[in-house]
Motif scaffolding. Structure first.
Motif, PDB file in Angstrom:
ATOM      1  N   GLN A  74    -155.361  18.657 -38.235  1.00 17.78           N
ATOM      2  CA  GLN A  74    -154.007  18.929 -38.721  1.00 17.78           C
ATOM      3  C   GLN A  74    -153.819  20.404 -39.031  1.00 17.78           C
ATOM      4  O   GLN A  74    -152.789  20.978 -38.754  1.00 17.78           O
ATOM      5  CB  GLN A  74    -153.734  18.133 -39.989  1.00 17.78           C
ATOM      6  N   HIS A  75    -154.842  21.038 -39.592  1.00 23.02           N
ATOM      7  CA  HIS A  75    -154.713  22.425 -40.014  1.00 23.02           C
ATOM      8  C   HIS A  75    -154.793  23.400 -38.854  1.00 23.02           C
ATOM      9  O   HIS A  75    -154.379  24.528 -38.977  1.00 23.02           O
ATOM     10  CB  HIS A  75    -155.804  22.750 -41.038  1.00 23.02           C
ATOM     11  N   ARG A  76    -155.324  22.968 -37.724  1.00 20.78           N
ATOM     12  CA  ARG A  76    -155.486  23.878 -36.596  1.00 20.78           C
ATOM     13  C   ARG A  76    -154.251  23.926 -35.704  1.00 20.78           C
ATOM     14  O   ARG A  76    -154.053  24.880 -34.997  1.00 20.78           O
ATOM     15  CB  ARG A  76    -156.691  23.468 -35.774  1.00 20.78           C
ATOM     16  N   ARG A  77    -153.428  22.910 -35.725  1.00 15.25           N
ATOM     17  CA  ARG A  77    -152.276  22.877 -34.817  1.00 15.25           C
ATOM     18  C   ARG A  77    -151.164  23.820 -35.258  1.00 15.25           C
ATOM     19  O   ARG A  77    -150.558  24.467 -34.449  1.00 15.25           O
ATOM     20  CB  ARG A  77    -151.740  21.454 -34.708  1.00 15.25           C
ATOM     21  N   LYS A  78    -150.892  23.891 -36.541  1.00 14.08           N
ATOM     22  CA  LYS A  78    -149.795  24.725 -37.010  1.00 14.08           C
ATOM     23  C   LYS A  78    -149.991  26.194 -36.678  1.00 14.08           C
ATOM     24  O   LYS A  78    -149.098  26.811 -36.127  1.00 14.08           O
ATOM     25  CB  LYS A  78    -149.595  24.526 -38.511  1.00 14.08           C
ATOM     26  N   PRO A  79    -151.146  26.797 -36.979  1.00 14.00           N
ATOM     27  CA  PRO A  79    -151.301  28.213 -36.619  1.00 14.00           C
ATOM     28  C   PRO A  79    -151.216  28.450 -35.122  1.00 14.00           C
ATOM     29  O   PRO A  79    -150.702  29.462 -34.692  1.00 14.00           O
ATOM     30  CB  PRO A  79    -152.698  28.551 -37.151  1.00 14.00           C
ATOM     31  N   ARG A  80    -151.674  27.504 -34.312  1.00  7.41           N
ATOM     32  CA  ARG A  80    -151.599  27.669 -32.866  1.00  7.41           C
ATOM     33  C   ARG A  80    -150.142  27.691 -32.409  1.00  7.41           C
ATOM     34  O   ARG A  80    -149.761  28.472 -31.548  1.00  7.41           O
ATOM     35  CB  ARG A  80    -152.369  26.542 -32.172  1.00  7.41           C
ATOM     36  N   ILE A  81    -149.310  26.822 -32.998  1.00  8.81           N
ATOM     37  CA  ILE A  81    -147.887  26.801 -32.657  1.00  8.81           C
ATOM     38  C   ILE A  81    -147.234  28.111 -33.066  1.00  8.81           C
ATOM     39  O   ILE A  81    -146.453  28.693 -32.309  1.00  8.81           O
ATOM     40  CB  ILE A  81    -147.191  25.592 -33.317  1.00  8.81           C
ATOM     41  N   TYR A  82    -147.568  28.593 -34.262  1.00  6.52           N
ATOM     42  CA  TYR A  82    -146.996  29.859 -34.712  1.00  6.52           C
ATOM     43  C   TYR A  82    -147.442  31.007 -33.816  1.00  6.52           C
ATOM     44  O   TYR A  82    -146.655  31.912 -33.518  1.00  6.52           O
ATOM     45  CB  TYR A  82    -147.389  30.150 -36.156  1.00  6.52           C
ATOM     46  N   LEU A  83    -148.662  30.973 -33.362  1.00 10.10           N
ATOM     47  CA  LEU A  83    -149.145  32.014 -32.461  1.00 10.10           C
ATOM     48  C   LEU A  83    -148.395  31.968 -31.131  1.00 10.10           C
ATOM     49  O   LEU A  83    -147.993  32.999 -30.593  1.00 10.10           O
ATOM     50  CB  LEU A  83    -150.652  31.852 -32.223  1.00 10.10           C
ATOM     51  N   GLN A  84    -148.173  30.783 -30.607  1.00  8.18           N
ATOM     52  CA  GLN A  84    -147.440  30.650 -29.352  1.00  8.18           C
ATOM     53  C   GLN A  84    -146.001  31.119 -29.509  1.00  8.18           C
ATOM     54  O   GLN A  84    -145.457  31.798 -28.632  1.00  8.18           O
ATOM     55  CB  GLN A  84    -147.483  29.199 -28.877  1.00  8.18           C
ATOM     56  N   LEU A  85    -145.370  30.768 -30.630  1.00  2.00           N
ATOM     57  CA  LEU A  85    -144.002  31.230 -30.860  1.00  2.00           C
ATOM     58  C   LEU A  85    -143.939  32.744 -31.008  1.00  2.00           C
ATOM     59  O   LEU A  85    -143.012  33.387 -30.495  1.00  2.00           O
ATOM     60  CB  LEU A  85    -143.425  30.555 -32.106  1.00  2.00           C
ATOM     61  N   ALA A  86    -144.919  33.317 -31.672  1.00  2.00           N
ATOM     62  CA  ALA A  86    -144.951  34.773 -31.834  1.00  2.00           C
ATOM     63  C   ALA A  86    -145.123  35.457 -30.483  1.00  2.00           C
ATOM     64  O   ALA A  86    -144.459  36.467 -30.198  1.00  2.00           O
ATOM     65  CB  ALA A  86    -146.073  35.170 -32.782  1.00  2.00           C
ATOM     66  N   CYS A  87    -145.993  34.917 -29.632  1.00  2.17           N
ATOM     67  CA  CYS A  87    -146.186  35.497 -28.301  1.00  2.17           C
ATOM     68  C   CYS A  87    -144.918  35.384 -27.462  1.00  2.17           C
ATOM     69  O   CYS A  87    -144.556  36.323 -26.741  1.00  2.17           O
ATOM     70  CB  CYS A  87    -147.348  34.814 -27.593  1.00  2.17           C
ATOM     71  N   ALA A  88    -144.235  34.249 -27.561  1.00  2.00           N
ATOM     72  CA  ALA A  88    -142.986  34.077 -26.819  1.00  2.00           C
ATOM     73  C   ALA A  88    -141.930  35.062 -27.310  1.00  2.00           C
ATOM     74  O   ALA A  88    -141.176  35.631 -26.509  1.00  2.00           O
ATOM     75  CB  ALA A  88    -142.487  32.638 -26.965  1.00  2.00           C
ATOM     76  N   LEU A  89    -141.882  35.276 -28.605  1.00  2.00           N
ATOM     77  CA  LEU A  89    -140.920  36.231 -29.160  1.00  2.00           C
ATOM     78  C   LEU A  89    -141.222  37.643 -28.687  1.00  2.00           C
ATOM     79  O   LEU A  89    -140.304  38.376 -28.292  1.00  2.00           O
ATOM     80  CB  LEU A  89    -140.941  36.158 -30.691  1.00  2.00           C
ATOM     81  N   VAL A  90    -142.483  38.024 -28.695  1.00  2.00           N
ATOM     82  CA  VAL A  90    -142.863  39.363 -28.225  1.00  2.00           C
ATOM     83  C   VAL A  90    -142.520  39.518 -26.745  1.00  2.00           C
ATOM     84  O   VAL A  90    -141.999  40.547 -26.320  1.00  2.00           O
ATOM     85  CB  VAL A  90    -144.361  39.617 -28.492  1.00  2.00           C
ATOM     86  N   ALA A  91    -142.787  38.489 -25.955  1.00  2.00           N
ATOM     87  CA  ALA A  91    -142.466  38.550 -24.525  1.00  2.00           C
ATOM     88  C   ALA A  91    -140.962  38.690 -24.315  1.00  2.00           C
ATOM     89  O   ALA A  91    -140.516  39.469 -23.461  1.00  2.00           O
ATOM     90  CB  ALA A  91    -142.995  37.298 -23.824  1.00  2.00           C
ATOM     91  N   ALA A  92    -140.169  37.961 -25.091  1.00  2.00           N
ATOM     92  CA  ALA A  92    -138.714  38.058 -24.952  1.00  2.00           C
ATOM     93  C   ALA A  92    -138.223  39.443 -25.339  1.00  2.00           C
ATOM     94  O   ALA A  92    -137.357  40.025 -24.668  1.00  2.00           O
ATOM     95  CB  ALA A  92    -138.041  36.991 -25.816  1.00  2.00           C
ATOM     96  N   ILE A  93    -138.781  39.997 -26.399  1.00  2.00           N
ATOM     97  CA  ILE A  93    -138.365  41.346 -26.828  1.00  2.00           C
ATOM     98  C   ILE A  93    -138.728  42.371 -25.762  1.00  2.00           C
ATOM     99  O   ILE A  93    -137.917  43.237 -25.414  1.00  2.00           O
ATOM    100  CB  ILE A  93    -139.011  41.687 -28.192  1.00  2.00           C
ATOM    101  N   LEU A  94    -139.947  42.285 -25.240  1.00  2.00           N
ATOM    102  CA  LEU A  94    -140.348  43.214 -24.188  1.00  2.00           C
ATOM    103  C   LEU A  94    -139.496  43.034 -22.932  1.00  2.00           C
ATOM    104  O   LEU A  94    -139.120  44.008 -22.284  1.00  2.00           O
ATOM    105  CB  LEU A  94    -141.831  43.031 -23.854  1.00  2.00           C
ATOM    106  N   PHE A  95    -139.173  41.795 -22.601  1.00  2.00           N
ATOM    107  CA  PHE A  95    -138.349  41.497 -21.438  1.00  2.00           C
ATOM    108  C   PHE A  95    -136.987  42.162 -21.580  1.00  2.00           C
ATOM    109  O   PHE A  95    -136.490  42.795 -20.642  1.00  2.00           O
ATOM    110  CB  PHE A  95    -138.202  39.976 -21.311  1.00  2.00           C
ATOM    111  N   LEU A  96    -136.389  42.049 -22.754  1.00  2.00           N
ATOM    112  CA  LEU A  96    -135.077  42.648 -22.983  1.00  2.00           C
ATOM    113  C   LEU A  96    -135.160  44.155 -23.161  1.00  2.00           C
ATOM    114  O   LEU A  96    -134.271  44.892 -22.717  1.00  2.00           O
ATOM    115  CB  LEU A  96    -134.422  42.006 -24.203  1.00  2.00           C
ATOM    116  N   GLN A  97    -136.204  44.625 -23.818  1.00  2.00           N
ATOM    117  CA  GLN A  97    -136.329  46.047 -24.103  1.00  2.00           C
ATOM    118  C   GLN A  97    -136.468  46.865 -22.822  1.00  2.00           C
ATOM    119  O   GLN A  97    -135.881  47.925 -22.686  1.00  2.00           O
ATOM    120  CB  GLN A  97    -137.537  46.287 -25.023  1.00  2.00           C
ATOM    121  N   PHE A  98    -137.258  46.381 -21.909  1.00  2.00           N
ATOM    122  CA  PHE A  98    -137.518  47.161 -20.707  1.00  2.00           C
ATOM    123  C   PHE A  98    -136.663  46.732 -19.525  1.00  2.00           C
ATOM    124  O   PHE A  98    -136.946  47.099 -18.390  1.00  2.00           O
ATOM    125  CB  PHE A  98    -139.009  47.073 -20.353  1.00  2.00           C
ATOM    126  N   ASN A  99    -135.627  45.965 -19.773  1.00  2.00           N
ATOM    127  CA  ASN A  99    -134.697  45.544 -18.730  1.00  2.00           C
ATOM    128  C   ASN A  99    -135.423  44.961 -17.529  1.00  2.00           C
ATOM    129  O   ASN A  99    -135.153  45.308 -16.374  1.00  2.00           O
ATOM    130  CB  ASN A  99    -133.800  46.707 -18.291  1.00  2.00           C
TER     131      ASN A  99
END
Length: 126
Positions: A74-99
């Protein structure tokens, strides 16, 4: 002699010193009331540790084993989800930032134009 530290008093009650050091400590305890009171406190702790006045319940071992064998998935799934969401957010920001979308469209148009030119030149030779 200066007052004894807690570490020295605990070591004294654990019989960690030689006879000469024990005699010096005992002489100081006979003279110093503060150290004598602290020494009696550490002696009571040592005695309680050696022979506890309260015994654990008969099912204590079973309780400890049950608690230590609980799954921790139970304790290992939550941080993994947060890590995946953080990576997706960074990818989206980079995608938009660099056109990236505009660059992909431009590259695709260049490839299509180059292909059209190449096919038209090939038709002239046929």
């Amino acid at each position: 002699m200066t007052c004894l530290t807690d570490e020295i008093l605990m070591a004294y009650h654990n019989f960690e010193f030689d006879d000469a050091t024990n005699k010096k400590i005992e002489a100081h305890l006979a003279e110093c009331k503060v150290c004598s009171e602290r020494a009696s406190f550490f002696k009571s702790l040592h005695d309680e540790w050696e022979t506890p006045s309260v015994s654990p319940p008969s099912h204590f071992a079973a309780i400890v084993l049950k608690e230590t064998q609980k799954p921790r998935i139970q304790h290992r799934r939550k941080p993994r989800i947060y890590l995946q969401l953080a990576c997706a957010l960074v990818a989206a920001i980079l995608f938009l930032q660099f056109n990236v979308a505009v660059n992909i469209r431009n590259i695709t148009l260049n490839v299509v134009n180059y292909t059209d030119k190449a096919s038209s030149k090939a038709e002239k030779f046929n």
